[in-house]
Structures are given as C-alpha cells and as structure tokens.
Design a protein around this motif. Structure first.
Motif, PDB file in Angstrom:
ATOM      1  N   UNK A   1       0.822  -1.210   0.000  1.00  0.00           N
ATOM      2  CA  UNK A   1       0.000   0.000   0.000  1.00  0.00           C
ATOM      3  C   UNK A   1       0.857   1.262   0.000  1.00  0.00           C
ATOM      4  N   UNK A   2       1.950   1.237   0.768  1.00  0.00           N
ATOM      5  CA  UNK A   2       2.851   2.396   0.811  1.00  0.00           C
ATOM      6  C   UNK A   2       3.465   2.660  -0.567  1.00  0.00           C
ATOM      7  N   UNK A   3       3.824   1.596  -1.267  1.00  0.00           N
ATOM      8  CA  UNK A   3       4.385   1.752  -2.613  1.00  0.00           C
ATOM      9  C   UNK A   3       3.370   2.374  -3.571  1.00  0.00           C
ATOM     10  N   UNK A   4       2.080   2.149  -3.293  1.00  0.00           N
ATOM     11  CA  UNK A   4       1.015   2.726  -4.104  1.00  0.00           C
ATOM     12  C   UNK A   4       0.497   4.048  -3.534  1.00  0.00           C
ATOM     13  N   UNK A   5       1.166   4.552  -2.483  1.00  0.00           N
ATOM     14  CA  UNK A   5       0.806   5.838  -1.909  1.00  0.00           C
ATOM     15  C   UNK A   5      -0.426   5.815  -1.035  1.00  0.00           C
ATOM     16  N   UNK A   6      -0.831   4.634  -0.577  1.00  0.00           N
ATOM     17  CA  UNK A   6      -2.038   4.529   0.256  1.00  0.00           C
ATOM     18  C   UNK A   6      -1.652   4.369   1.721  1.00  0.00           C
ATOM     19  N   UNK A   7      -2.203   5.257   2.543  1.00  0.00           N
ATOM     20  CA  UNK A   7      -2.045   5.139   3.989  1.00  0.00           C
ATOM     21  C   UNK A   7      -3.169   4.260   4.497  1.00  0.00           C
ATOM     22  N   UNK A   8      -2.824   3.137   5.078  1.00  0.00           N
ATOM     23  CA  UNK A   8      -3.824   2.177   5.519  1.00  0.00           C
ATOM     24  C   UNK A   8      -4.644   2.715   6.678  1.00  0.00           C
ATOM     25  N   UNK A   9      -4.010   3.409   7.614  1.00  0.00           N
ATOM     26  CA  UNK A   9      -4.688   3.846   8.827  1.00  0.00           C
ATOM     27  C   UNK A   9      -4.785   5.361   8.894  1.00  0.00           C
ATOM     28  N   UNK A  10      -4.997   6.014   7.769  1.00  0.00           N
ATOM     29  CA  UNK A  10      -5.003   7.473   7.721  1.00  0.00           C
ATOM     30  C   UNK A  10      -6.104   8.084   8.581  1.00  0.00           C
ATOM     31  N   UNK A  11      -7.198   7.347   8.794  1.00  0.00           N
ATOM     32  CA  UNK A  11      -8.318   7.923   9.541  1.00  0.00           C
ATOM     33  C   UNK A  11      -8.122   7.913  11.045  1.00  0.00           C
ATOM     34  N   UNK A  12      -7.107   7.233  11.539  1.00  0.00           N
ATOM     35  CA  UNK A  12      -6.861   7.141  12.994  1.00  0.00           C
ATOM     36  C   UNK A  12      -6.149   8.417  13.446  1.00  0.00           C
ATOM     37  N   UNK A  13      -6.703   9.067  14.471  1.00  0.00           N
ATOM     38  CA  UNK A  13      -6.096  10.307  14.951  1.00  0.00           C
ATOM     39  C   UNK A  13      -4.914  10.019  15.850  1.00  0.00           C
ATOM     40  N   UNK A  14      -4.025  10.976  15.976  1.00  0.00           N
ATOM     41  CA  UNK A  14      -2.814  10.796  16.769  1.00  0.00           C
ATOM     42  C   UNK A  14      -3.092  10.571  18.241  1.00  0.00           C
ATOM     43  N   UNK A  15      -4.194  11.138  18.769  1.00  0.00           N
ATOM     44  CA  UNK A  15      -4.447  10.948  20.187  1.00  0.00           C
ATOM     45  C   UNK A  15      -4.838   9.506  20.498  1.00  0.00           C
ATOM     46  N   UNK A  16      -5.235   8.733  19.501  1.00  0.00           N
ATOM     47  CA  UNK A  16      -5.515   7.314  19.731  1.00  0.00           C
ATOM     48  C   UNK A  16      -4.224   6.525  19.890  1.00  0.00           C
ATOM     49  N   UNK A  17      -3.124   7.039  19.363  1.00  0.00           N
ATOM     50  CA  UNK A  17      -1.840   6.351  19.490  1.00  0.00           C
ATOM     51  C   UNK A  17      -1.404   6.291  20.956  1.00  0.00           C
ATOM     52  N   UNK A  18      -1.780   7.279  21.723  1.00  0.00           N
ATOM     53  CA  UNK A  18      -1.367   7.334  23.111  1.00  0.00           C
ATOM     54  C   UNK A  18      -2.188   6.379  23.980  1.00  0.00           C
TER      55      UNK A  18
END
Length: 83
Positions: free
Chosen positions: A65-82
């Motif tokens: 997906x990265x090679x095709x320019x697609x972010x798999x988890x683009x909809x996840x906000x940064x505050x969820x990472x914490x």
C-alpha cells in the motif's frame, strides 16, 4: 549487573518477522518509507496490545500500500496512538 538492551530499529524488528519484507522495506524511500513505517509501527503496537505475533502478510500489505501511496490507517487520529 545486566546490560541494558540495545534499542531495536524498525528494520531489525521487521527482519524478525520476515526477511523478505525486511529487504523490501530497506529499499523504500521518501513518502513510501514514511507511510510504511507508520503502518508497520501501528501494526506492531496493535499486536502488542492484543498479545499476538505480528503477521508477515500484514507487513507485506502495508508495504504494498505504501508503494502505491495509500495510507492504511489514515483515519486514525494521533491521540488514539497514546491510548
């Protein structure tokens, strides 16, 4: 006294999962490298939370997906990472 563990690079961690995907990851540059790194780190964190082993096929899909320019988890906000 035990020696402190050496921090592991993302490349080393991918190598533990699958050597073919580690070789593919090592060839990435620019946006593809950034997208793949972000996706793989999220995958590793999710696996750690669920106490399961990382999946080589998931890593392969993230790199594809990265090679095709697609972010798999683009909809996840940064505050969820914490969480």
């Amino acid at each position: 006294m035990a020696a402190a563990a050496k921090p592991m690079t993302l490349q080393d961690r991918i190598l533990q999962i699958d050597h073919i995907q580690a070789r593919r990851f090592s060839k990435l540059e620019g946006d593809a490298l950034e997208i793949a790194s972000e996706g793989i780190i999220r995958h590793l964190r999710a696996c750690a939370r669920m106490d399961v082993n990382p999946d080589a096929s998931a890593v392969r899909e993230i790199i594809d997906d990265a090679l095709n320019g697609r972010r798999v988890f683009a909809e996840v906000s940064n505050d969820l990472l914490a969480a």
